[in-house]
Scaffold this motif. Structure first.
Motif, PDB file in Angstrom:
ATOM      1  N   GLY A 220     -39.058  17.387 -21.529  1.00  0.00           N
ATOM      2  CA  GLY A 220     -39.464  16.622 -20.363  1.00  0.00           C
ATOM      3  C   GLY A 220     -40.358  15.444 -20.680  1.00  0.00           C
ATOM      4  N   ALA A 221     -39.794  14.286 -20.739  1.00  0.00           N
ATOM      5  CA  ALA A 221     -40.512  13.107 -21.230  1.00  0.00           C
ATOM      6  C   ALA A 221     -41.810  12.845 -20.478  1.00  0.00           C
ATOM      7  CB  ALA A 221     -39.606  11.896 -21.154  1.00  0.00           C
ATOM      8  N   GLY A 222     -41.761  12.112 -19.419  1.00  0.00           N
ATOM      9  CA  GLY A 222     -42.989  11.824 -18.685  1.00  0.00           C
ATOM     10  C   GLY A 222     -42.633  11.314 -17.318  1.00  0.00           C
ATOM     11  N   GLY A 223     -43.435  11.659 -16.320  1.00  0.00           N
ATOM     12  CA  GLY A 223     -43.124  11.313 -14.940  1.00  0.00           C
ATOM     13  C   GLY A 223     -42.902   9.827 -14.756  1.00  0.00           C
ATOM     14  N   GLY A 224     -43.787   8.988 -15.326  1.00  0.00           N
ATOM     15  CA  GLY A 224     -43.721   7.549 -15.094  1.00  0.00           C
ATOM     16  C   GLY A 224     -42.502   6.947 -15.754  1.00  0.00           C
ATOM     17  N   ASP A 225     -42.202   7.412 -16.958  1.00  0.00           N
ATOM     18  CA  ASP A 225     -41.082   6.829 -17.681  1.00  0.00           C
ATOM     19  C   ASP A 225     -40.115   7.920 -18.106  1.00  0.00           C
ATOM     20  OD1 ASP A 225     -42.966   7.895 -19.240  1.00  0.00           O
ATOM     21  OD2 ASP A 225     -42.962   6.381 -20.803  1.00  0.00           O
ATOM     22  N   GLY A 226     -39.423   8.438 -17.146  1.00  0.00           N
ATOM     23  CA  GLY A 226     -38.421   9.465 -17.439  1.00  0.00           C
ATOM     24  C   GLY A 226     -37.106   9.038 -16.851  1.00  0.00           C
ATOM     25  N   GLY A 227     -36.028   9.502 -17.462  1.00  0.00           N
ATOM     26  CA  GLY A 227     -34.710   9.158 -16.958  1.00  0.00           C
ATOM     27  C   GLY A 227     -34.123  10.286 -16.122  1.00  0.00           C
ATOM     28  N   LEU A 228     -32.792  10.332 -16.068  1.00  0.00           N
ATOM     29  CA  LEU A 228     -32.117  11.316 -15.227  1.00  0.00           C
ATOM     30  C   LEU A 228     -32.382  12.746 -15.696  1.00  0.00           C
ATOM     31  CD1 LEU A 228     -28.718   9.620 -14.476  1.00  0.00           C
ATOM     32  CD2 LEU A 228     -30.378  10.461 -12.820  1.00  0.00           C
ATOM     33  N   GLY A 229     -32.554  12.929 -16.995  1.00  0.00           N
ATOM     34  CA  GLY A 229     -32.845  14.267 -17.512  1.00  0.00           C
ATOM     35  C   GLY A 229     -34.142  14.798 -16.930  1.00  0.00           C
ATOM     36  N   TRP A 230     -35.142  13.961 -16.903  1.00  0.00           N
ATOM     37  CA  TRP A 230     -36.449  14.349 -16.341  1.00  0.00           C
ATOM     38  C   TRP A 230     -36.325  14.599 -14.847  1.00  0.00           C
ATOM     39  CZ3 TRP A 230     -40.924  16.371 -17.265  1.00  0.00           C
ATOM     40  CH2 TRP A 230     -42.029  16.141 -16.428  1.00  0.00           C
ATOM     41  N   PHE A 231     -35.529  13.782 -14.169  1.00  0.00           N
ATOM     42  CA  PHE A 231     -35.282  13.962 -12.730  1.00  0.00           C
ATOM     43  C   PHE A 231     -34.729  15.359 -12.464  1.00  0.00           C
ATOM     44  CE2 PHE A 231     -32.275  13.836  -9.211  1.00  0.00           C
ATOM     45  CZ  PHE A 231     -33.039  13.265  -8.191  1.00  0.00           C
ATOM     46  N   ILE A 232     -33.685  15.735 -13.226  1.00  0.00           N
ATOM     47  CA  ILE A 232     -33.058  17.040 -13.040  1.00  0.00           C
ATOM     48  C   ILE A 232     -34.057  18.153 -13.352  1.00  0.00           C
ATOM     49  CG2 ILE A 232     -31.295  18.585 -13.985  1.00  0.00           C
ATOM     50  CD1 ILE A 232     -29.514  16.155 -14.364  1.00  0.00           C
ATOM     51  N   TYR A 233     -34.766  17.978 -14.457  1.00  0.00           N
ATOM     52  CA  TYR A 233     -35.739  18.973 -14.909  1.00  0.00           C
ATOM     53  C   TYR A 233     -36.789  19.230 -13.837  1.00  0.00           C
ATOM     54  CZ  TYR A 233     -39.025  21.073 -18.234  1.00  0.00           C
ATOM     55  OH  TYR A 233     -39.873  21.921 -18.884  1.00  0.00           O
ATOM     56  N   LYS A 234     -37.337  18.123 -13.294  1.00  0.00           N
ATOM     57  CA  LYS A 234     -38.420  18.236 -12.314  1.00  0.00           C
ATOM     58  C   LYS A 234     -37.933  18.920 -11.043  1.00  0.00           C
ATOM     59  CE  LYS A 234     -39.988  14.397 -10.788  1.00  0.00           C
ATOM     60  NZ  LYS A 234     -40.569  13.044 -10.636  1.00  0.00           N
ATOM     61  N   ARG A 235     -36.759  18.499 -10.577  1.00  0.00           N
ATOM     62  CA  ARG A 235     -36.246  19.044  -9.322  1.00  0.00           C
ATOM     63  C   ARG A 235     -35.934  20.523  -9.451  1.00  0.00           C
ATOM     64  NH1 ARG A 235     -35.774  15.235  -5.454  1.00  0.00           N
ATOM     65  NH2 ARG A 235     -37.025  13.496  -6.153  1.00  0.00           N
TER      66      ARG A 235
END
Lengths: 280, 352
Positions: A220-235
């Motif tokens: 999980g990269a970082g909230g400010g600079d994350g792509g679609l992977g982070w979006f899916i992960y967070k949700r």
């Protein structure tokens, strides 16, 4: 007159077979299958045999996709992912061209490039992520580095294969026409090996896309600079499963667009126009 | 429609028949594919029905490793569940999200999770409630950077590692950010999701992350390093005590197997109380599992702020904060929305 008649009948025949085949073309069949799967999904979700929170309706997923597009979050994430991948692929292309040039230009170094290729090509980008995280730090730089890593090897392999597959006769013809080094490379070697290079680019893109999304999800990269992977992960952690599916749909949409629009156009403008590819 | 017109006027009758037959064939294949999709459903249904009563009540419990889970290890060592007539099937799951999903899918009966993930599920309509509290441990935001003394010292270049979005740590950070920076999500753009060991390793290497929001034993290890200090503690963030984890039971299990439910609560209460009052005896039992020396295990068990208790603290306070700051969309009307009837008595007055 006879010619015109013949042309007319042929045209009529073509029109008829086109009409008959419209529903039976490969694309139409694929779409039909997708619709069937979508209908099955919706029906299964509506029957709510599985907990709806884990298996949402397709209609909810589509509605979420629209909402997420309206609020802009999913688009911002997509943009970030595309930025990473484009940068990564561009860097990988530059490095690959240099590597292929070295391998073919400086004979003694050829075994080195081949050895690196054989050793590192089978290694999935995601497997080197833990090391890259230590080297480049968490977040964007590490993800970019793994994207570059996973794109380089298919590119190099295809460039080398392409350049070596250029027929001797074509090179000799070029030489006879008075082409020397730079112009020979530019007008003979590069166009002749382009189908391979394009195939390599396709592979690089696919691997880069997979690696970027996977990298962001695992670490999980970082909230400010994350792509679609982070979006899916967070949700996922907020149990917003329709949004998770929406993220996946977005990845699919981008994949189809790039495959058919970007690469399709590239091929039409080059190798197919030059008659090097019979692909329809 | 135009297509049909062309078909109808075309002379090729055989071709049409053949085409229809192929169409049927294709429809059959599609139907078969759908059947394959649906088949697992019926299998799932039949396993649910066949879960019949047995002399020793079976219960499926999801667990993770760590000092927080010590009561479960104690219950295993001392066979406390068996004493209460339960046969436990342990399910080892990798992350909090996996435990939530297993509970929702009905693959486990009991799971332990932080209050925020529990409330996120409740908010989304997951039919579950809290059966017991599952201990309290100190949680600390730790950094090696001397210039960072409070949340206001973090800049956009810094990164804060915590286990996951929506975790206890994330919400505690939100509470402190709300108070100190005026916005609960002010630091969200700095978040990096890392499992405790990975976060600890990254912080020790001083690469990539600036601070790590973590629990014992990782917090204890980090604080024992020279120059590492806590920027924020759970008490400062929350302003009081709260259950680090709660034992969550699905409605399905609670309603259909009241006997097993009561036995589970009694067994866990006994294990928890035994651990709280017998830390000296517990340390050698736990040390091998945690791969720590007996002395270190004992030190961790008796650390200030570590409480092994089934009391439930902080549910409504978390809910109010999460509701007011957009982490959940519904506000529970009362504690009864969140806890099963036995757990109402486990909430100390004034600590809802």
């Amino acid at each position: 007159m006879r010619l015109i008649n013949e042309a007319r009948t042929r045209l009529a025949l073509m029109a008829r077979s086109w009409g008959q085949n419209l529903l039976r073309t490969h694309l139409a069949r694929q779409v039909a299958w997708l619709m069937a799967v979508a209908a099955g999904w919706e029906a299964l979700a509506r029957a709510s045999v599985y907990p709806p929170i884990l298996f949402p309706r397709l209609s909810d997923v589509l509605a979420t996709l629209v909402t997420e597009m309206r609020t802009g979050e999913i688009l911002a994430r997509t943009g970030w992912s595309l930025g990473t991948i484009c940068t990564g692929v561009a860097l990988a292309v530059a490095i690959s061209i240099a590597a292929a040039g070295i391998a073919l230009g400086i004979r003694p170094l050829r075994p080195l490039v081949d050895a690196l290729l054989n050793v590192l090509h089978p290694l999935p980008g995601i497997a080197v992520l833990p090391i890259f995280l230590l080297w480049f730090g968490t977040g964007a730089p590490a993800v970019l580095a793994v994207v570059v890593f996973s794109c380089i090897w298919p590119m190099v392999q295809n460039l080398l294969a392409g350049l070596e597959a250029v027929p001797r006769t074509q090179i000799e013809v070029g030489r006879n026409l008075g082409l020397r080094r730079a112009r020979l490379i530019l007008f003979v070697l590069i166009p002749a090996s382009l189908p391979y290079a394009l195939a390599g680019l396709r592979l690089a893109w696919a691997r880069g896309w997979q690696t970027a999304v996977a990298g962001e999800m695992v670490f999980g990269a970082g909230g400010g600079d994350g792509g679609l992977g982070w979006f899916i992960y967070k949700r996922r952690f907020f149990l917003e499963i329709p949004a998770v599916f929406a993220g996946m749909l977005m990845i699919i949409i981008i994949g189809i667009l790039v495959e058919h629009v970007v690469f399709g156009t590239l091929e039409r403008l080059t190798v197919r126009r030059w008659g090097m590819s019979r692909a329809e | 429609m135009r297509l049909i017109g062309i078909e109808a006027t075309s002379p090729g009758g055989d071709g049409q028949w053949w085409a229809r037959k192929r169409l049927f064939a294709e429809a059959a294949v599609i139907a078969l594919a759908l059947a394959v999709l649906i088949a697992p459903t019926s299998a799932l249904l039949s396993t649910r029905v066949s879960a019949a009563r047995q002399p020793l009540e079976k219960i499926r419990i999801a667990q993770q490793f760590g000092l927080v889970y010590a009561p479960l290890s104690i219950a295993r060592e001392l066979e406390i569940f068996e004493k209460h007539g339960l046969q436990v099937e342990w399910r080892q799951l990798g992350s909090g999200a996996a435990i939530n999903e297993a509970l929702i899918a009905g693959q486990v009966d009991v799971g332990f999770m932080g209050i925020p993930p529990f409330l996120i599920g409740w908010d989304k309509g997951v039919p579950w409630k809290v059966a017991v509290g599952f201990g309290e441990v100190p949680i600390m935001l730790i950094t090696y950077r001397k210039d960072i003394k409070s949340l206001t010292d973090f800049t956009s270049k810094d990164r804060i590692a915590l286990p996951s979005p929506g975790s206890v740590q994330h919400l505690l950070l939100g509470m402190a950010a709300r108070r100190e920076l005026g916005n609960a999500k002010a630091l969200d753009s700095l978040l990096v999701a890392m499992a405790h060991p990975d976060g600890m390793a990254a912080l020790l290497a001083r690469r990539g992350i600036t601070a790590h929001f973590t629990t014992p034993p990782y917090a204890f290890e980090l604080l024992s390093q020279p120059g590492f200090h806590a920027v924020l503690t759970d008490r400062q963030a929350f302003g009081g005590r709260f259950s680090f984890n709660v034992g969550v039971v699905t409605k399905q299990f609670h309603d259909s197997r009241p006997q097993a439910y009561r036995q589970f609560v009694a067994a866990l209460t006994e294990a928890m109380n035994w651990l709280e009052t017998h830390k000296k005896e517990a340390a050698p039992l736990l040390a091998p599992e945690f791969n720590l020396s007996v002395e270190k295990t004992y030190a961790y068990l008796t650390w200030p702020g570590v409480h092994y208790t089934v009391e439930v603290r902080g549910l409504m306070k978390f809910a109010r904060f999460m509701y007011e700051n957009g982490f959940i969309r519904n506000m529970p009307a009362s504690l009864d929305d969140l806890v099963w009837e036995n757990a109402r008595a486990l909430v100390p007055p004034g600590e809802e």
